[in-house]
Design a protein around this motif. Structure first.
Motif, mmCIF file in Angstrom:
data_model
loop_
_atom_site.group_PDB
_atom_site.id
_atom_site.type_symbol
_atom_site.label_atom_id
_atom_site.label_comp_id
_atom_site.label_asym_id
_atom_site.label_seq_id
_atom_site.Cartn_x
_atom_site.Cartn_y
_atom_site.Cartn_z
ATOM 1 N N THR A 1 21.689 -10.669 9.567
ATOM 2 C CA THR A 1 20.332 -10.160 9.804
ATOM 3 C C THR A 1 20.066 -10.073 11.300
ATOM 4 O OG1 THR A 1 19.519 -11.162 7.762
ATOM 5 C CG2 THR A 1 17.873 -10.504 9.364
ATOM 6 N N LYS A 2 19.538 -8.931 11.740
ATOM 7 C CA LYS A 2 19.158 -8.728 13.135
ATOM 8 C C LYS A 2 17.681 -8.353 13.179
ATOM 9 C CE LYS A 2 19.357 -7.569 17.558
ATOM 10 N NZ LYS A 2 19.446 -8.592 18.614
ATOM 11 N N THR B 1 9.328 1.108 14.532
ATOM 12 C CA THR B 1 10.028 1.909 13.517
ATOM 13 C C THR B 1 10.886 1.067 12.580
ATOM 14 O OG1 THR B 1 11.913 2.314 14.992
ATOM 15 C CG2 THR B 1 10.101 3.924 15.038
ATOM 16 N N VAL B 2 11.430 -0.044 13.065
ATOM 17 C CA VAL B 2 12.342 -0.869 12.261
ATOM 18 C C VAL B 2 11.966 -2.336 12.414
ATOM 19 C CG1 VAL B 2 14.759 -1.568 11.897
ATOM 20 C CG2 VAL B 2 14.222 0.798 12.523
ATOM 21 N N SER B 3 11.843 -3.031 11.276
ATOM 22 C CA SER B 3 11.528 -4.464 11.343
ATOM 23 C C SER B 3 12.789 -5.299 11.506
ATOM 24 C CB SER B 3 10.770 -4.902 10.084
ATOM 25 O OG SER B 3 11.537 -4.665 8.915
ATOM 26 N N LEU C 1 25.076 -1.172 6.583
ATOM 27 C CA LEU C 1 23.915 -1.513 7.388
ATOM 28 C C LEU C 1 22.663 -1.056 6.652
ATOM 29 C CD1 LEU C 1 25.129 -0.344 10.935
ATOM 30 C CD2 LEU C 1 25.228 -2.645 9.976
ATOM 31 N N VAL C 2 21.690 -1.933 6.535
ATOM 32 C CA VAL C 2 20.430 -1.602 5.881
ATOM 33 C C VAL C 2 19.311 -1.747 6.909
ATOM 34 C CG1 VAL C 2 18.841 -2.132 4.000
ATOM 35 C CG2 VAL C 2 21.305 -2.409 3.656
ATOM 36 N N PHE C 3 18.672 -0.622 7.262
ATOM 37 C CA PHE C 3 17.584 -0.615 8.238
ATOM 38 C C PHE C 3 16.262 -0.656 7.475
ATOM 39 C CE2 PHE C 3 21.242 1.325 10.128
ATOM 40 C CZ PHE C 3 21.227 0.971 11.465
ATOM 41 N N GLU C 4 15.489 -1.697 7.666
ATOM 42 C CA GLU C 4 14.193 -1.814 7.008
ATOM 43 C C GLU C 4 13.155 -1.079 7.863
ATOM 44 O OE1 GLU C 4 13.254 -5.795 5.888
ATOM 45 O OE2 GLU C 4 15.135 -6.069 4.792
#
Length: 603
Positions: free
Chosen positions: A352-353, A359-361, A377-380
């Motif tokens: 987790t980063k 725009t991204v959490s 990679l999953v961008f929230e």
């Protein structure tokens, strides 16, 4: 007295007449044997002969599967559910062979951590039914988004894809049948290996070498696929999902895989970079690090740099030590961008980063699959965010741009043709409560028109009243007005009333290089609108599909056909009757159009 024709001569004449009739009709029973026609249109006419001059005897709905009995030119003779038979246009169905093994066959999910929850469905909203530990292995049944369905000792369950590694079981070698073409090997890994770089906008992947084989998936322009073998003009390739399939050789470009020495990273990283070497310079790397990167056959992600280039934009730069390809898709509720990087392991990327930009959490990473390696990679994403993914010329740097679009001026002077589906004596699909498709499409199109005109767009309606307008006339209007885009609005239907969701269609293409640019722009337009509709309407995301619909085939500009919901689904029919839903649909279509034009403006 009349002379009688000898009986043997009469038999010969009858036989010749029958043979001539068969040849002239163009039927081909052998070609059609064992095939299934899957209806690709919303509501398709079934006729009593192979042509539009024959009478309509029944209707088939989207997704209906009909057994093929015979073929005459572009028409198929099919069995109907009532025991009869009829003819259906070949350009309104997808001809499929009997399907091979089910999705997920031969894959094993290996858990990557302790106390991993196994849930009753694909999402954290489902209850926990059991837990697993590191190294536990389960057969994979299927996948949905970034969740994987697994076989338990008793029953089934779902695990988060970023918490497992997928391993491919090695199948036993099989010999091709005597009457099948034997594929020839194309290079080998590390020695003359080849990759196929997709040149078409959206290209079908089939179960065998030829258009008569079933479509098992799609790949998009720029995807790099390892070539396994070749049969005539068709290539067998490894897919981003871990399986393999066949693509047409004229829709890809073959390139040699060139082994490049791994160059150590130079300079220091800033606080926003996650790297295998941390913030050490090359001089401080010890021999263990060098041996690890040079001796391993597995490619790795070297780093991920996060840069806030503007208050409403965040850019991610992912560097790898070997050329890669990627696949990306969008998930809603909540909004997420998923990027699968093929050919590399995550290295030392954190699971987790935290990003906390506008725009991204956060970004989650995981070793989604092994053999071959896939890093997921999953961008929230935050609300209203758009994204673009691209690969550098060396295929070693992946750029993910996330931004909040500024739509001011995007629509000005754009010529947009809106096509409300059906009309006049053609009601389109009819819901269980009596709602007619033609009424809903015209209502929503008028709402879209009003919103677009408020943004200074020039809107032309293919029909503005309950009138009968032919399919050819609809695209003639767009072509004569030199429209920038063509948007056809429809409502879906299915014989299964439980099916629902939102779909966008683009033309399936004719394989010509001249149409590739239009299809690519159509795909961009469809994805922009589909993204907004899924966010706004909250229905199942069926995705962007291809079809040979007449209005998509005969338009000269980027064209899409939107299926907003299923009128055959009682719950969705009720939504279609509300102003709230119709306003949301109109606003989503307008926002998707604006995003598309803004992307073209800034490209």
């Amino acid at each position: 007295m009349k002379r009688k024709t000898p009986s043997c001569l009469l038999s010969i004449l009858i036989g010749l007449a029958f043979l001539a009739g068969t040849l002239l009709s163009g039927t081909n029973p052998a070609r059609a044997a064992g095939e299934t026609a899957v209806v690709a249109g919303t509501s398709v006419n079934v006729r009593n002969g192979p042509g539009t001059s024959y009478g309509v005897i029944a209707r088939a709905n989207l997704g209906d599967q009909l057994t093929v009995l015979d073929q005459s030119t572009d028409w198929y003779n099919v069995s109907l559910s009532n025991g009869g038979q009829g003819w259906i246009a070949g350009w309104l169905v997808d001809i499929q062979q009997p399907k091979a093994a089910a999705a997920g066959a031969g894959l094993v999910a290996v858990l990557n951590g302790n106390d991993i929850n196994v849930r009753g469905g694909p999402g954290t909203s489902y209850g926990v039914i059991t837990q697993g530990g590191s190294g536990d292995r389960f057969p994979v049944l299927e996948s949905t988004g970034d969740w994987v369905k697994i076989q338990l000792n008793s029953g089934t369950g779902w695990v988060a894809g970023w918490l497992v590694s997928l391993e491919t079981a090695q199948p036993a070698a099989s010999q091709p049948a005597a009457d099948e073409p034997t594929p020839s090997a194309v290079g080998s890994v590390g020695s003359g290996a080849k990759v196929a770089v997709v040149s078409g906008s959206v290209v079908n992947v089939r179960s065998g070498p030829g258009t008569s084989n079933a479509v098992v998936g799609t790949v998009t322009q720029g995807n790099s696929l390892q070539v396994l073998s070749q049969s005539s003009d068709w290539l067998q390739v490894s897919l981003p999902t871990g399986g393999n399939g066949w693509v047409a050789g004229w829709l890809v470009a073959l390139k040699d895989v060139v082994s490049e020495p791994v160059q150590p990273a130079t300079g220091q990283t800033d606080d926003s970079e996650v790297s295998r070497g941390g913030d050490r310079s090359d001089d401080s790397r010890d021999s263990d690090d060098d041996n690890d990167s040079n001796d391993s056959d597995t490619g790795r992600v070297l780093s991920m740099n996060v840069q806030n280039t503007a208050s409403d934009q965040t850019t991610f730069t992912i560097r790898t030590d070997t050329p890669v390809s990627y696949n990306s898709f969008f998930l809603s509720n909540p909004d997420r961008l998923v990027v699968d990087i093929q050919g590399v392991a995550p290295g030392e990327l954190p699971q987790t980063k935290e990003v906390s930009s506008k725009t991204v959490s956060k970004v989650r990473s995981g070793h989604f699959q092994k053999n071959p390696d896939v890093t997921r990679l999953v961008f929230e994403l935050c609300s209203g965010v758009q994204s673009e993914v691209s690969l550098s010329g060396s295929n070693k740097t992946l750029i993910v741009d996330t931004y909040i679009p500024k739509l001011d001026g995007a629509y000005k002077n754009k010529i947009i043709v809106l096509d409300p589906g059906h009309g006049g004596p053609d009601p389109g699909a009819i819901g269980p409560g009596g709602t007619q498709e033609k009424t809903v499409t015209l209502d929503i199109a008028k709402r879209v028109s009003k919103l677009l005109e408020a943004q200074e767009a020039k809107v032309v309606m293919a029909r503005s009243a309950d009138t009968d307008v032919s399919l050819a006339a609809r695209t003639d209007i767009a072509n004569k007005n030199k429209a920038d885009i063509f948007v056809s609005i429809h409502i879906n239907a299915h014989t299964d009333p439980s099916i629902g969701g939102t779909t966008s269609y683009i033309h399936s293409g004719n394989g010509s290089s001249g149409e590739a640019s239009r299809l690519q722009e159509s795909d961009k337009l469809a994805r922009s609108i589909q993204t907004e509709m899924v966010k706004s309407l909250g229905l199942r995301d069926i995705g962007v599909k291809q079809a040979n619909f007449a209005v998509l085939r005969t338009s000269n500009m980027p064209a899409v056909l939107l299926e907003l919901a299923f009128i055959s689904n009682q719950a969705e029919e009720k939504l279609l009757q509300t102003d709230s839903f119709k306003n949301k649909a109109a606003e989503a279509i307008v926002k998707g159009i604006g995003t598309y034009f803004m992307q073209k403006k800034t490209a």
